[in-house]
Design an enzyme around this catalytic site. Sequence first.
Site, PDB file in Angstrom:
ATOM      1  N   GLY A  56       0.845  -0.992  -0.099  1.00 37.10           N
ATOM      2  CA  GLY A  56       0.005  -0.053   0.132  1.00 37.10           C
ATOM      3  C   GLY A  56       0.935   1.082  -0.021  1.00 37.10           C
ATOM      4  N   GLU A  57       0.575   2.135   0.724  1.00 34.29           N
ATOM      5  CA  GLU A  57       1.433   3.423   0.974  1.00 34.29           C
ATOM      6  C   GLU A  57       1.540   3.572   2.247  1.00 34.29           C
ATOM      7  OE1 GLU A  57       2.019   5.225  -2.034  1.00 34.29           O
ATOM      8  OE2 GLU A  57       3.241   6.026  -0.705  1.00 34.29           O
ATOM      9  N   SER A  58       3.087   3.568   2.721  1.00 34.90           N
ATOM     10  CA  SER A  58       3.502   3.170   3.816  1.00 34.90           C
ATOM     11  C   SER A  58       3.270   4.600   4.757  1.00 34.90           C
ATOM     12  CB  SER A  58       5.151   3.019   4.157  1.00 34.90           C
ATOM     13  OG  SER A  58       5.899   3.985   3.085  1.00 34.90           O
ATOM     14  N   CYS A  89       6.373  -5.302   0.805  1.00 37.02           N
ATOM     15  CA  CYS A  89       6.352  -3.909   0.269  1.00 37.02           C
ATOM     16  C   CYS A  89       6.336  -2.722   1.067  1.00 37.02           C
ATOM     17  CB  CYS A  89       5.345  -3.786  -0.959  1.00 37.02           C
ATOM     18  SG  CYS A  89       5.752  -2.572  -2.290  1.00 37.02           S
ATOM     19  N   ARG A 118      12.160   4.025   0.367  1.00 37.31           N
ATOM     20  CA  ARG A 118      10.883   3.741  -0.511  1.00 37.31           C
ATOM     21  C   ARG A 118      11.246   4.005  -2.035  1.00 37.31           C
ATOM     22  NH1 ARG A 118       7.119   7.899   0.474  1.00 37.31           N
ATOM     23  NH2 ARG A 118       5.579   6.442  -0.309  1.00 37.31           N
ATOM     24  N   ILE A 146       6.618  -3.899  -7.112  1.00 35.16           N
ATOM     25  CA  ILE A 146       5.758  -2.576  -7.585  1.00 35.16           C
ATOM     26  C   ILE A 146       6.020  -1.657  -6.831  1.00 35.16           C
ATOM     27  CG2 ILE A 146       3.341  -1.844  -7.811  1.00 35.16           C
ATOM     28  CD1 ILE A 146       2.406  -4.960  -7.930  1.00 35.16           C
ATOM     29  N   ARG A 147       6.606  -0.337  -7.284  1.00 31.70           N
ATOM     30  CA  ARG A 147       7.011   0.789  -6.499  1.00 31.70           C
ATOM     31  C   ARG A 147       7.712   0.319  -5.216  1.00 31.70           C
ATOM     32  NH1 ARG A 147       3.748   4.464  -4.410  1.00 31.70           N
ATOM     33  NH2 ARG A 147       1.949   3.123  -4.234  1.00 31.70           N
ATOM     34  N   HIS A 182       5.856  -8.795  -3.584  1.00 36.51           N
ATOM     35  CA  HIS A 182       4.646  -9.146  -3.395  1.00 36.51           C
ATOM     36  C   HIS A 182       4.353 -10.672  -3.424  1.00 36.51           C
ATOM     37  CE1 HIS A 182       2.908  -5.284  -3.210  1.00 36.51           C
ATOM     38  NE2 HIS A 182       3.727  -4.697  -3.822  1.00 36.51           N
ATOM     39  N   GLU A 184       2.412 -12.447  -2.188  1.00 37.25           N
ATOM     40  CA  GLU A 184       0.738 -12.783  -2.221  1.00 37.25           C
ATOM     41  C   GLU A 184       0.489 -12.658  -3.745  1.00 37.25           C
ATOM     42  OE1 GLU A 184       2.410  -9.983  -1.662  1.00 37.25           O
ATOM     43  OE2 GLU A 184       0.951  -8.367  -2.143  1.00 37.25           O
TER      44      GLU A 184
HETATM   45  N1  GLN Z   1       6.164   2.583  -2.601  1.00 32.80           N
HETATM   46  C1  GLN Z   1       5.037   2.381  -1.454  1.00 32.80           C
HETATM   47  C2  GLN Z   1       5.527   2.809  -0.244  1.00 32.80           C
HETATM   48  O1  GLN Z   1       6.473   3.089   0.268  1.00 32.80           O
HETATM   49  C3  GLN Z   1       5.015   0.917  -1.399  1.00 32.80           C
HETATM   50  C4  GLN Z   1       4.313   0.223  -2.709  1.00 32.80           C
HETATM   51  C5  GLN Z   1       3.637  -1.145  -2.681  1.00 32.80           C
HETATM   52  O2  GLN Z   1       3.270  -1.378  -1.255  1.00 32.80           O
HETATM   53  N2  GLN Z   1       3.298  -1.602  -3.575  1.00 32.80           N
HETATM   54  O3  GLN Z   1       4.606   3.190   0.570  1.00 32.80           O
END
Ligand code: GLN
Length: 204
Positions: A56-58, A89, A118, A146-147, A182, A184
């Site tokens: 998600g978005e930390s 992630c 990040r 993913i990011r 990921h 999952e």
């Molecule tokens: N870049 C996001 C973060 O650091 C993580 C991205 C993700 O969980 N897919 O919050």
Amino acid sequence: MVNGLTIGVIGIQGAVSEHLTSMRKILEETNNSGEVFIVRNKDDIKKIDALIFPGGESTIISRILFKSGLYSAISKRLKEDNLPIIGTCAGCVILASEMTDNKKDVKLLSAIDMNVKRNAFGRQKDSFEKYIDIKGFSKPYNAVFIRAPSIEKVWGNCEILAEIDNKIVMVKQEKILAVSFHPELTEDLRIHKYFLDIILENIS
Ligand code: GLN
């Protein structure tokens, strides 16, 4: 064979249902049984044998964790009885002790002696899959990034389990696993199995 394991998945953001499915599948495949459920509040933290932190978005996850009281409930379990946790992630970021660039003042759980960066592999469009070698795994693992964050530095008892292009992407510290990709999102359940083994060892 163990009955009655209780595994919580933080439900704030990310591939929550995929983590639920992977963990349930691996319990079944290994002839163990238990409940894998979405953590809704801090009281749920008291009853779990293990915890999963999806991506998600930390920055957002950390804010919600703090406001909801989940942050202190989890910190307490970490200190008092070494709660097994896997973070994937953004979940990996939350478990860190330090962040290279913490402009938004993200409150980290300091569960692992590591410094994370990040979005170390670029933005969403730079997402990729790659077969990586993981310590203790007999065959390469198809990892989905993913990011993704990278683990820039580790110290103390933190053990490196996987790296790509000189970037650390999976570590373990005692009963805690941090994975920058990921697991999952693939059918390969070996990382969930690895985590299950940690949980089973912890309760035996
Ligand atoms: N870049 C996001 C973060 O650091 C993580 C991205 C993700 O969980 N897919 O919050």
